[in-house]
Motif scaffolding. Structure first.
Motif, PDB file in Angstrom:
ATOM      1  N   GLU A  30      -1.546   0.012  -7.820  1.00  0.00           N
ATOM      2  CA  GLU A  30      -2.305   0.868  -6.914  1.00  0.00           C
ATOM      3  C   GLU A  30      -3.341   0.029  -6.176  1.00  0.00           C
ATOM      4  OE1 GLU A  30      -4.270   3.191  -4.621  1.00  0.00           O
ATOM      5  OE2 GLU A  30      -2.487   4.003  -5.616  1.00  0.00           O
ATOM      6  N   ARG A  31      -3.420   0.196  -4.860  1.00  0.00           N
ATOM      7  CA  ARG A  31      -4.278  -0.670  -4.054  1.00  0.00           C
ATOM      8  C   ARG A  31      -5.754  -0.288  -4.112  1.00  0.00           C
ATOM      9  NH1 ARG A  31      -5.440   1.215   1.180  1.00  0.00           N
ATOM     10  NH2 ARG A  31      -4.505   3.221   1.669  1.00  0.00           N
ATOM     11  N   LYS A 114      -6.412  -2.166  -7.406  1.00  0.00           N
ATOM     12  CA  LYS A 114      -6.818  -3.022  -6.289  1.00  0.00           C
ATOM     13  C   LYS A 114      -5.793  -4.138  -6.077  1.00  0.00           C
ATOM     14  CE  LYS A 114     -11.182  -3.485  -5.333  1.00  0.00           C
ATOM     15  NZ  LYS A 114     -11.345  -2.343  -4.426  1.00  0.00           N
ATOM     16  N   SER A 115      -4.524  -3.755  -6.183  1.00  0.00           N
ATOM     17  CA  SER A 115      -3.408  -4.684  -6.023  1.00  0.00           C
ATOM     18  C   SER A 115      -2.407  -4.092  -5.041  1.00  0.00           C
ATOM     19  CB  SER A 115      -2.711  -4.950  -7.364  1.00  0.00           C
ATOM     20  OG  SER A 115      -3.596  -5.546  -8.291  1.00  0.00           O
ATOM     21  N   THR A 116      -1.722  -4.973  -4.326  1.00  0.00           N
ATOM     22  CA  THR A 116      -0.771  -4.544  -3.301  1.00  0.00           C
ATOM     23  C   THR A 116       0.559  -5.243  -3.504  1.00  0.00           C
ATOM     24  OG1 THR A 116      -2.579  -4.271  -1.724  1.00  0.00           O
ATOM     25  CG2 THR A 116      -0.361  -4.356  -0.818  1.00  0.00           C
ATOM     26  N   THR A 118       3.802  -6.813  -1.962  1.00  0.00           N
ATOM     27  CA  THR A 118       4.210  -7.388  -0.681  1.00  0.00           C
ATOM     28  C   THR A 118       5.724  -7.545  -0.551  1.00  0.00           C
ATOM     29  OG1 THR A 118       3.895  -9.632  -1.563  1.00  0.00           O
ATOM     30  CG2 THR A 118       2.033  -8.623  -0.379  1.00  0.00           C
ATOM     31  N   TYR A 148       4.097   5.340  -2.745  1.00  0.00           N
ATOM     32  CA  TYR A 148       2.919   4.790  -2.084  1.00  0.00           C
ATOM     33  C   TYR A 148       2.451   5.598  -0.874  1.00  0.00           C
ATOM     34  CZ  TYR A 148       6.883   2.704   0.426  1.00  0.00           C
ATOM     35  OH  TYR A 148       8.071   2.502   1.094  1.00  0.00           O
ATOM     36  N   ALA A 152       3.289   2.293   4.625  1.00  0.00           N
ATOM     37  CA  ALA A 152       2.742   1.061   4.056  1.00  0.00           C
ATOM     38  C   ALA A 152       3.471  -0.115   4.666  1.00  0.00           C
ATOM     39  CB  ALA A 152       2.897   1.048   2.535  1.00  0.00           C
TER      40      ALA A 152
END
Length: 372
Positions: A30-31, A114-116, A118, A148, A152
């Motif tokens: 989760e970002r 706090k991760s995305t 890619t 998400y 995105a």
């Protein structure tokens, strides 16, 4: 690991709880960091309550508002009202998502906050996915769920068709305090090229969320100026915006909201919630659809991970069940949105429907499901 979920919104959190309850290793990327606000109408149809109770995540402890009535207004202020057959409840995403997150943590779900993500690559020989995060870490999972939300950068990497087409819509949300507003009503108020929803949530707060176009904003320069020039042409919205206390220092805004059709499976990723398809806010049922989609994805995933089905069977079954549940709802939603595309047509539709209550309830039934 068994399952990795990209995104920790309603669909991701519910699927995580469901699958963890079946004994699987579940990870969520989760970002953001909980709790956080999201652009969302924050009304949920009661069709979801049996499922949330099975997940031991009954939202009653959040003291949501009980919503039983529907009100619709045209841009000029003409109204129609109808009871809601199933009813629903109002609760902020700030409270509900954090509640589900805390439940998931307590049941052993692993979160990378706090991760995305890619990149997601399916490795046929290993029959699993390799997931790359923005900080360079890689994770492997037998099943990946895309939970998400509306849009995105991962959609670009997956080359999803809707991502290449610009959407004219943007969404804006506030929490308000407005003494005297009925707490059992969800109201949808039309204005030129858009519509706003308002309904009670927990405490003494209201959720006020609207969809408009970039052209509306571009023409007037700021959100405040646009609200004054466009939204307040509807007398009901003028009354709300004049009298309400705004509880946000700045509104929550999201751009490029697309209602174009999407596929529920992309490159072996099962898509859930808004990542699989977005119903127009005018139909007011996106949160329930996200939760129902999580239930379908969890069931399909369980069939594969328990060696009852192949990956191909899991994907085809999920696609078939997703389209059976939601395909018609999304098509009806897009058709309803076109009926309210301009002031003249909106006035005519409301004038007609206010004398045809059976049609109103039929439309609502076609955009809502049954308890599951």
């Amino acid at each position: 690991m068994d399952i990795l979920l990209i995104g920790g919104g309603l669909a991701g959190l519910a699927a995580a709880l469901d699958l963890a309850g079946r004994g699987y290793q579940v990870t969520v990327v989760e970002r953001k960091h909980y709790p956080f606000h999201k652009v969302c109408g924050e009304y949920v149809s009661n069709e979801v309550l049996p499922y949330l109770r099975r997940l031991q995540a009954d939202p009653a402890q959040l003291a949501p508002a009980a919503i039983t009535q529907f009100l619709l207004s045209s841009p000029g202020g003409r109204t129609l009202a109808s009871p809601l057959d199933l009813g629903g409840f109002g609760v902020s995403r700030y409270a509900l998502d954090d509640f589900l997150y805390q439940q998931a943590v307590a049941r052993g779900v692993v979160f990378h906050l706090k991760s995305t993500v890619t990149d997601v690559a399916f490795e046929p020989r290993a029959n699993q996915h390799r997931v790359t995060l923005a900080d360079g870490r890689t994770l492997s999972a037998r099943v990946v769920l895309g939970t998400y939300g509306k849009r995105a950068n991962l959609d670009r990497q997956l080359q999803r068709g809707f991502f290449a087409r610009r959407s004219p819509y943007l969404g804006v949300k506030y929490h308000l305090r407005l003494p005297g507003f009925p707490r059992d009503v969800i109201a949808l108020h039309n204005f030129a090229d858009g519509y706003a929803g308002i309904s009670a949530i927990e405490g003494d707060k209201l959720c006020f969320c609207y969809l408009t176009t970039r052209d509306n904003l571009r023409q007037h320069g700021t959100i405040a100026a646009m609200e004054h020039a466009v939204l307040m042409q509807n007398p009901h919205l003028r009354e709300i915006l004049d009298a309400a206390e705004v509880l946000y220092p700045q509104p929550e805004v999201i751009n490029e909201i697309s209602f174009a059709p999407k596929q529920p499976v992309e490159q072996h990723i099962l898509m859930c919630g808004d990542a699989a398809g977005l119903i127009t806010p005018l139909c007011g049922n996106g949160m329930a659809m996200a939760l129902h989609g999580a239930a379908l994805a969890a069931e399909a995933t369980h069939g594969f991970l328990s060696d009852k089905n192949s990956r191909a069977t899991m994907e085809s079954a999920y696609s078939r069940n997703w389209n059976a549940q939601f395909g018609a709802r999304l098509r009806v939603g897009r058709a309803v949105q076109r009926l309210f595309g301009g002031p003249v047509l909106s006035e005519a539709v409301v004038a007609t429907l206010r004398h045809w209550p059976g049609a109103v309830r039929t439309l609502m039934r076609q955009t809502h499901g049954q308890p599951f």
